[in-house]
Design a protein around this motif. Structure first.
Motif, PDB file in Angstrom:
ATOM      1  N   GLN A 244     -14.856  34.063   9.651  1.00  9.37           N
ATOM      2  CA  GLN A 244     -13.702  34.807  10.163  1.00  9.37           C
ATOM      3  C   GLN A 244     -13.270  34.303  11.533  1.00  9.37           C
ATOM      4  N   ARG A 245     -14.226  33.869  12.338  1.00  9.27           N
ATOM      5  CA  ARG A 245     -13.906  33.341  13.667  1.00  9.27           C
ATOM      6  C   ARG A 245     -13.489  31.877  13.634  1.00  9.27           C
TER       7      ARG A 245
ATOM      8  N   MET B  61     -21.746  29.406  16.515  1.00 11.99           N
ATOM      9  CA  MET B  61     -21.681  30.796  16.930  1.00 11.99           C
ATOM     10  C   MET B  61     -23.034  31.262  17.476  1.00 11.99           C
TER      11      MET B  61
END
Length: 87
Positions: free
Chosen positions: A65-66, A73
């Motif tokens: 999603q990012r 991450m």
């Protein structure tokens, strides 16, 4: 008994020159100079942790999603939580 002096010398057959690299193959395998320097400048070490399948799923979904990789991450998270000690 026959010795080395009695047998004729063997010659190796010439193999020839190595074929030139295919331009397309050379292009595919060529590494960008900036990327090569970045790889050389960064040393990484592998860290293995055990997580539940649910945690792994959440990590991967959130990273997607990012728009980042799960590894990137998690590196950011670790850097934020455990910054490098300053003298």
């Amino acid at each position: 008994m026959t010795g080395a002096a009695d047998s004729p010398k063997r010659r190796r057959a010439p193999i020839g020159r190595r074929p030139a690299a295919d331009p397309a193959t050379a292009w595919v395998h060529r590494e960008d100079a900036a990327a090569a320097q970045a790889k050389a400048a960064v040393f990484t070490a592998r860290l293995t942790i055990d997580v539940t399948p649910a945690q792994r799923g959440r990590i991967k979904v959130i990273a997607f999603q990012r728009g980042v990789t799960a590894a990137d991450m998690l590196r950011e998270l670790l850097e934020r939580e455990y910054p490098e000690a300053r003298p």
